[in-house]
Design a protein around this motif. Sequence first.
Motif, short mmCIF file in Angstrom:
data_model
loop_
_atom_site.label_atom_id
_atom_site.label_comp_id
_atom_site.label_asym_id
_atom_site.label_seq_id
_atom_site.Cartn_x
_atom_site.Cartn_y
_atom_site.Cartn_z
N PHE A 32 -3.07 -10.43 -32.10
CA PHE A 32 -3.46 -12.02 -32.04
C PHE A 32 -4.52 -12.40 -32.82
O PHE A 32 -5.43 -11.89 -33.09
CB PHE A 32 -3.92 -12.43 -30.53
CG PHE A 32 -4.18 -13.87 -30.68
CD1 PHE A 32 -3.57 -14.79 -30.40
CD2 PHE A 32 -5.54 -14.34 -30.50
CE1 PHE A 32 -3.50 -16.13 -30.24
CE2 PHE A 32 -6.00 -15.50 -30.56
CZ PHE A 32 -4.75 -16.51 -30.16
N GLN A 34 -6.33 -15.90 -34.74
CA GLN A 34 -6.84 -17.36 -34.47
C GLN A 34 -7.52 -17.72 -35.73
O GLN A 34 -8.39 -17.27 -36.10
CB GLN A 34 -7.89 -17.63 -33.29
CG GLN A 34 -7.94 -19.20 -33.22
CD GLN A 34 -8.92 -19.30 -31.91
OE1 GLN A 34 -9.31 -18.60 -31.23
NE2 GLN A 34 -9.37 -20.44 -31.97
N ASP A 60 -10.77 -15.65 -35.80
CA ASP A 60 -10.52 -14.26 -36.55
C ASP A 60 -10.55 -14.57 -38.13
O ASP A 60 -11.07 -13.75 -38.97
CB ASP A 60 -9.40 -13.81 -36.04
CG ASP A 60 -9.16 -13.41 -34.85
OD1 ASP A 60 -9.95 -12.58 -34.27
OD2 ASP A 60 -8.42 -14.38 -34.05
N LYS A 150 4.67 -20.94 -24.41
CA LYS A 150 4.65 -19.44 -24.26
C LYS A 150 6.32 -18.90 -23.92
O LYS A 150 6.80 -17.94 -24.29
CB LYS A 150 3.93 -18.88 -22.98
CG LYS A 150 3.93 -17.75 -22.44
CD LYS A 150 3.13 -17.42 -20.99
CE LYS A 150 3.26 -16.09 -20.55
NZ LYS A 150 2.43 -15.90 -19.40
N ASN A 171 -9.00 -22.64 -28.39
CA ASN A 171 -10.01 -21.81 -27.99
C ASN A 171 -9.92 -22.09 -26.23
O ASN A 171 -10.05 -20.80 -25.80
CB ASN A 171 -11.47 -22.34 -28.47
CG ASN A 171 -12.43 -21.47 -27.97
OD1 ASN A 171 -12.49 -19.96 -28.32
ND2 ASN A 171 -13.68 -21.77 -27.08
N LYS A 172 -9.57 -22.69 -25.73
CA LYS A 172 -9.43 -22.83 -24.37
C LYS A 172 -8.16 -22.09 -23.71
O LYS A 172 -8.22 -21.20 -22.95
CB LYS A 172 -9.49 -24.17 -23.71
CG LYS A 172 -9.26 -24.35 -22.28
CD LYS A 172 -9.15 -25.82 -21.85
CE LYS A 172 -8.74 -25.86 -20.37
NZ LYS A 172 -8.58 -27.41 -20.13
N TRP A 173 -7.15 -22.16 -24.65
CA TRP A 173 -5.61 -21.48 -24.01
C TRP A 173 -5.36 -20.46 -24.74
O TRP A 173 -4.43 -19.81 -24.45
CB TRP A 173 -4.73 -22.63 -24.03
CG TRP A 173 -5.10 -23.76 -23.14
CD1 TRP A 173 -5.30 -25.28 -23.43
CD2 TRP A 173 -4.79 -23.89 -21.67
NE1 TRP A 173 -5.57 -25.70 -22.41
CE2 TRP A 173 -5.34 -25.03 -21.30
CE3 TRP A 173 -4.26 -23.00 -20.69
CZ2 TRP A 173 -5.17 -25.49 -19.90
CZ3 TRP A 173 -4.55 -23.39 -19.31
CH2 TRP A 173 -4.76 -24.83 -19.07
N GLN A 174 -6.07 -19.85 -25.52
CA GLN A 174 -5.53 -19.00 -26.57
C GLN A 174 -5.03 -17.47 -25.89
O GLN A 174 -3.98 -17.05 -26.48
CB GLN A 174 -6.64 -18.44 -27.63
CG GLN A 174 -7.99 -17.84 -26.85
CD GLN A 174 -8.76 -17.30 -27.89
OE1 GLN A 174 -8.58 -16.48 -28.69
NE2 GLN A 174 -10.13 -17.99 -27.87
N ASP A 175 -5.61 -17.19 -24.50
CA ASP A 175 -4.77 -16.01 -24.09
C ASP A 175 -3.54 -16.39 -23.46
O ASP A 175 -3.12 -15.29 -22.84
CB ASP A 175 -5.97 -15.46 -23.18
CG ASP A 175 -7.32 -15.05 -23.83
OD1 ASP A 175 -7.20 -14.81 -24.99
OD2 ASP A 175 -8.44 -15.25 -23.09
N LYS A 176 -3.34 -17.60 -23.15
CA LYS A 176 -2.07 -17.94 -22.29
C LYS A 176 -0.92 -18.61 -23.11
O LYS A 176 -0.13 -18.81 -22.57
CB LYS A 176 -2.23 -18.93 -21.23
CG LYS A 176 -3.48 -18.22 -20.35
CD LYS A 176 -3.88 -19.41 -19.08
CE LYS A 176 -4.90 -18.72 -17.95
NZ LYS A 176 -5.12 -19.61 -16.95
N SER A 180 1.25 -14.94 -31.67
CA SER A 180 0.43 -13.83 -32.10
C SER A 180 -0.33 -14.53 -33.10
O SER A 180 -1.59 -13.81 -33.56
CB SER A 180 1.31 -12.90 -32.96
OG SER A 180 2.11 -12.22 -32.22
#
Length: 242
Positions: A32, A34, A60, A150, A171-176, A180
């Motif tokens: 992943f 960003q 990143d 998603k 930043n808030k939702w990056q994990d969901k 990639s």
Amino acid sequence: MKRINLLGCPIDITSMDETVSVIKELLREGVFTQHVVVNVAKLVNMRADKALKESVEGCDIINIDGMGVVLGARLCGYDVPERVAGVDLFHNLLNMSAIEEFPVFLLGATDDIVSKTVQKVKEQNPDLIIAGYHHGYFWDDEEAIVEKIKQSGAKLLFVAITSPKKENFINKWQDKLGVSFVMGVGGTFDVVAGKVKRAPLWMQRYGLEWLYRVIQEPRRMWKRYLVTNCKFAWLLFKEKLK
């Protein structure tokens, strides 16, 4: 890819080709990533906006978009090869995605603009896989949009929303998000769709895109650029004194 610190902001010193190459390899590895670009206004606003600062610093890859930042970094003694303009990187990444068969999702702007953008980029890259797209006015139900992205199967997400909303959303939702790679592209869809004209090449080379925008929208832009440019010049002056 070398990282420096300019006016308290970490910045990656890299060329366009190197940036695209790094992103391609990370996508192949499924890591992943960003991405964000910084210009004069963003660097200045980060000093007063804690959420924006955290969102940018959490990325990143942090590229220089505006020529003002390129010139400022060079003035401070850093060897910056070129700017990596967000709109140019967007087109380069779409071309790469078409070749590599990476599906993309376009998020932002109005219904009409994002639809025209999809049409334009498909004309330019017939092999490009558009996993989905959606306008940028979804703040009453962010989770539904996140789920749509998603479920789309996209590997790259481009977010065309104004700053700092796009940085904070990512930043808030990056994990969901399930992608990639994610990148904020600001007003890029407006340019691609033909709503806003980009500055002539000679103005881009001399760092005068901001002036072109002021000429197009003087009432909305003159104060913004006058204030941020003056603050940036003062910050650079103090940096040089150190």
